[in-house]
Design a protein around this motif. Structure first.
Motif, PDB file in Angstrom:
ATOM      1  N   TYR A  36       0.836  -1.198   0.000  1.00  0.00           N
ATOM      2  CA  TYR A  36       0.000   0.000   0.000  1.00  0.00           C
ATOM      3  C   TYR A  36       0.872   1.250   0.000  1.00  0.00           C
ATOM      4  O   TYR A  36       2.110   1.154  -0.036  1.00  0.00           O
ATOM      5  CB  TYR A  36      -0.977  -0.008   1.177  1.00  0.00           C
ATOM      6  N   GLY A  37       0.237   2.401   0.051  1.00  0.00           N
ATOM      7  CA  GLY A  37       0.941   3.660  -0.097  1.00  0.00           C
ATOM      8  C   GLY A  37       1.246   4.358   1.202  1.00  0.00           C
ATOM      9  O   GLY A  37       1.918   3.815   2.078  1.00  0.00           O
ATOM     10  N   SER A  38       0.714   5.554   1.365  1.00  0.00           N
ATOM     11  CA  SER A  38       1.069   6.407   2.504  1.00  0.00           C
ATOM     12  C   SER A  38       0.434   5.980   3.822  1.00  0.00           C
ATOM     13  O   SER A  38       0.782   6.494   4.870  1.00  0.00           O
ATOM     14  CB  SER A  38       0.672   7.843   2.203  1.00  0.00           C
ATOM     15  N   GLY A  39      -0.514   5.089   3.780  1.00  0.00           N
ATOM     16  CA  GLY A  39      -1.152   4.639   5.008  1.00  0.00           C
ATOM     17  C   GLY A  39      -2.569   5.119   5.185  1.00  0.00           C
ATOM     18  O   GLY A  39      -3.190   4.873   6.237  1.00  0.00           O
ATOM     19  N   GLY A  64       4.283   2.424   2.009  1.00  0.00           N
ATOM     20  CA  GLY A  64       5.156   3.524   1.620  1.00  0.00           C
ATOM     21  C   GLY A  64       5.422   3.671   0.138  1.00  0.00           C
ATOM     22  O   GLY A  64       6.369   4.369  -0.249  1.00  0.00           O
ATOM     23  N   ILE A  65       4.594   3.066  -0.724  1.00  0.00           N
ATOM     24  CA  ILE A  65       4.752   3.287  -2.164  1.00  0.00           C
ATOM     25  C   ILE A  65       4.362   4.733  -2.468  1.00  0.00           C
ATOM     26  O   ILE A  65       3.240   5.144  -2.172  1.00  0.00           O
ATOM     27  CB  ILE A  65       3.869   2.323  -2.987  1.00  0.00           C
ATOM     28  N   PRO A  66       5.253   5.534  -3.057  1.00  0.00           N
ATOM     29  CA  PRO A  66       4.945   6.951  -3.288  1.00  0.00           C
ATOM     30  C   PRO A  66       4.010   7.169  -4.468  1.00  0.00           C
ATOM     31  O   PRO A  66       3.724   6.247  -5.240  1.00  0.00           O
ATOM     32  CB  PRO A  66       6.322   7.568  -3.561  1.00  0.00           C
ATOM     33  N   ALA A  67       3.569   8.413  -4.629  1.00  0.00           N
ATOM     34  CA  ALA A  67       2.562   8.748  -5.644  1.00  0.00           C
ATOM     35  C   ALA A  67       3.016   8.403  -7.051  1.00  0.00           C
ATOM     36  O   ALA A  67       2.213   7.991  -7.882  1.00  0.00           O
ATOM     37  CB  ALA A  67       2.209  10.223  -5.554  1.00  0.00           C
ATOM     38  N   ILE A  98      -0.750  -0.030  -7.630  1.00  0.00           N
ATOM     39  CA  ILE A  98      -1.022  -1.144  -8.539  1.00  0.00           C
ATOM     40  C   ILE A  98       0.084  -1.269  -9.582  1.00  0.00           C
ATOM     41  O   ILE A  98       0.547  -2.374  -9.893  1.00  0.00           O
ATOM     42  CB  ILE A  98      -2.400  -0.980  -9.203  1.00  0.00           C
ATOM     43  N   ASP A  99       0.546  -0.143 -10.125  1.00  0.00           N
ATOM     44  CA  ASP A  99       1.657  -0.173 -11.073  1.00  0.00           C
ATOM     45  C   ASP A  99       2.902  -0.773 -10.420  1.00  0.00           C
ATOM     46  O   ASP A  99       3.635  -1.561 -11.028  1.00  0.00           O
ATOM     47  CB  ASP A  99       1.972   1.231 -11.584  1.00  0.00           C
ATOM     48  N   GLY A 100       3.162  -0.368  -9.173  1.00  0.00           N
ATOM     49  CA  GLY A 100       4.306  -0.910  -8.457  1.00  0.00           C
ATOM     50  C   GLY A 100       4.214  -2.410  -8.284  1.00  0.00           C
ATOM     51  O   GLY A 100       5.207  -3.137  -8.438  1.00  0.00           O
ATOM     52  N   VAL A 101       3.028  -2.901  -7.987  1.00  0.00           N
ATOM     53  CA  VAL A 101       2.825  -4.342  -7.814  1.00  0.00           C
ATOM     54  C   VAL A 101       3.002  -5.083  -9.138  1.00  0.00           C
ATOM     55  O   VAL A 101       3.534  -6.198  -9.173  1.00  0.00           O
ATOM     56  CB  VAL A 101       1.444  -4.621  -7.182  1.00  0.00           C
TER      57      VAL A 101
END
Length: 387
Positions: A36-39, A64-67, A98-101
């Protein structure tokens, strides 16, 4: 209509409370990494829903995945995947997560340097990526129902894309309730992003693929009509649902089949994000008007069609309608409080065109646009027009 193949294997769970169904979609012996991202998922209730639904699984977390998903962060997640012997990935977030995953799915079993997947790029075939599902928390990119992704690398100021048929999510949960907790700026970004996705597949020249043209126009009209409702202070579930489904339909592959597409706006917009960190959707709003004006002669017939069918502009000749269409598009972005000049976002803009031209030249880009004829020198002029 052009020849095409179309397969989209992603299973959609749409509506309130659908997160509860994901346990039936994931193998019981899976070792899951929730990413997930920022929480924000810990404050809007999504996190607890996922934890409860997957309470009987081996569930690990990486936040912590950024924008703009960064390679440097994703490499750390890749290390967690290997150390914890992860077998299934779960993206809980917006398009960046999702792109990061998708990148992690492609890289999990890749033997070489992970950046090669993007630099070459390497398409991930069916059965080759680590399986994953998504829970969408920010409608915008359509990444929840397609197989493409974009990753940034801060140290080299690159933003590159890849994908492949092995990178479709196995399932995606789309619950409009999440829109209630999204800041208005991010909702505006989502609308502009989806709107521009449609334009990239539509704004070329009139085609014989009438159904694809009509679906594209319907998505644009729906976004225009839904925008003030989802930007209003009071939450409207039905409007949120329309917004969310428009974003998905804008880029799940359906409207691009059988037609020629453009994507030059995205190519140039990615460079602005890489240089300045400007929100992706806002770089598209900066580049699109200049791109259409620069390529006016090639696009004027489609611009006029867009004016007539989407904006109901009936007066004037083809050129007048086309010019009016660009103005209406700009006004729509402005109604979302999104500016359309690069100088609105940075004072350090004067050498941007030169930077973009240099980047495209170094990558040996043969040509951009629907005709693949736009050169790095054309990109220079388009970006310069956007100042």
């Amino acid at each position: 209509m052009l020849n095409f193949e179309f397969k989209n294997p992603t299973k959609i769970f749409f509506g309130k409370g659908e997160i509860a169904k994901i346990s039936k979609e994931i193998p019981q012996d899976a070792r899951i990494l929730m990413i997930y991202g920022s929480g924000s998922i810990k404050t809007n209730g999504i996190y607890e829903q996922v934890k409860q639904t997957l309470k009987d699984y081996d569930l690990f977390e990486f936040g912590g995945i950024p924008a703009n998903p960064e390679y440097e962060v994703l490499v750390k997640a890749l290390q967690d995947i290997k150390e914890n012997k992860i077998t299934y990935l779960l993206a809980v977030g917006g398009g960046s997560v999702i792109d990061g995953v998708k990148f992690l799915s492609a890289a999990a079993n890749y033997e070489g340097e992970p950046w090669e997947i993007l630099k070459k790029p390497i398409r991930t075939l069916e059965g080759k990526g680590m399986p994953f599902g998504t829970i969408l928390t920010l409608p915008a990119t359509g990444s929840e129902m397609n197989s493409g992704y974009v990753i940034s690398r801060r140290e080299t100021r690159e933003k590159l894309s890849s994908g492949g048929p092995g990178l479709f999510p196995q399932f995606s949960v789309l619950d409009p309730e999440v829109v209630k907790s999204i800041p208005k700026k991010q909702i505006a970004n989502g609308i502009a992003d989806a709107y521009t996705h449609v334009l990239e597949q539509y704004m070329t020249f009139p085609s014989s693929a009438d159904l694809q043209e009509r679906i594209a126009e319907s998505i644009l009209i729906s976004l225009q009509e839904t925008a003030p409702k989802v930007m209003a202070e009071n939450f409207d579930y039905d409007a949120a649902g329309n917004f969310m489904w428009c974003c998905t339909m804008a880029l799940n592959g359906l409207i691009q089949k059988g037609v020629i597409t453009d994507w030059a706006v995205h190519a140039m917009g990615h460079e602005l994000t890489a240089y300045y960190g400007i929100d992706h959707a806002r770089t598209l709003a900066v580049i699109a008007p200049s791109h259409y004006r620069y390529n006016f002669e090639n696009k004027k017939e489609k611009l006029a069609q867009y004016a007539e069918r989407v904006w109901k502009i009936t007066e004037g000749n083809t050129e007048q309608k086309a010019e009016a269409a660009i103005r209406k598009m700009e006004e729509f972005f402005h109604s979302l409080h999104i500016q359309t000049r690069l100088s609105d976002y940075t004072d350090d803009y004067l050498n941007t065109a030169e930077r973009v031209e240099k980047a495209f030249t170094e990558r040996n880009w043969i040509g951009l646009g629907e005709h693949k004829k736009l050169t790095p020198q054309d990109a220079y002029k388009i970006v310069e027009m956007s100042y």
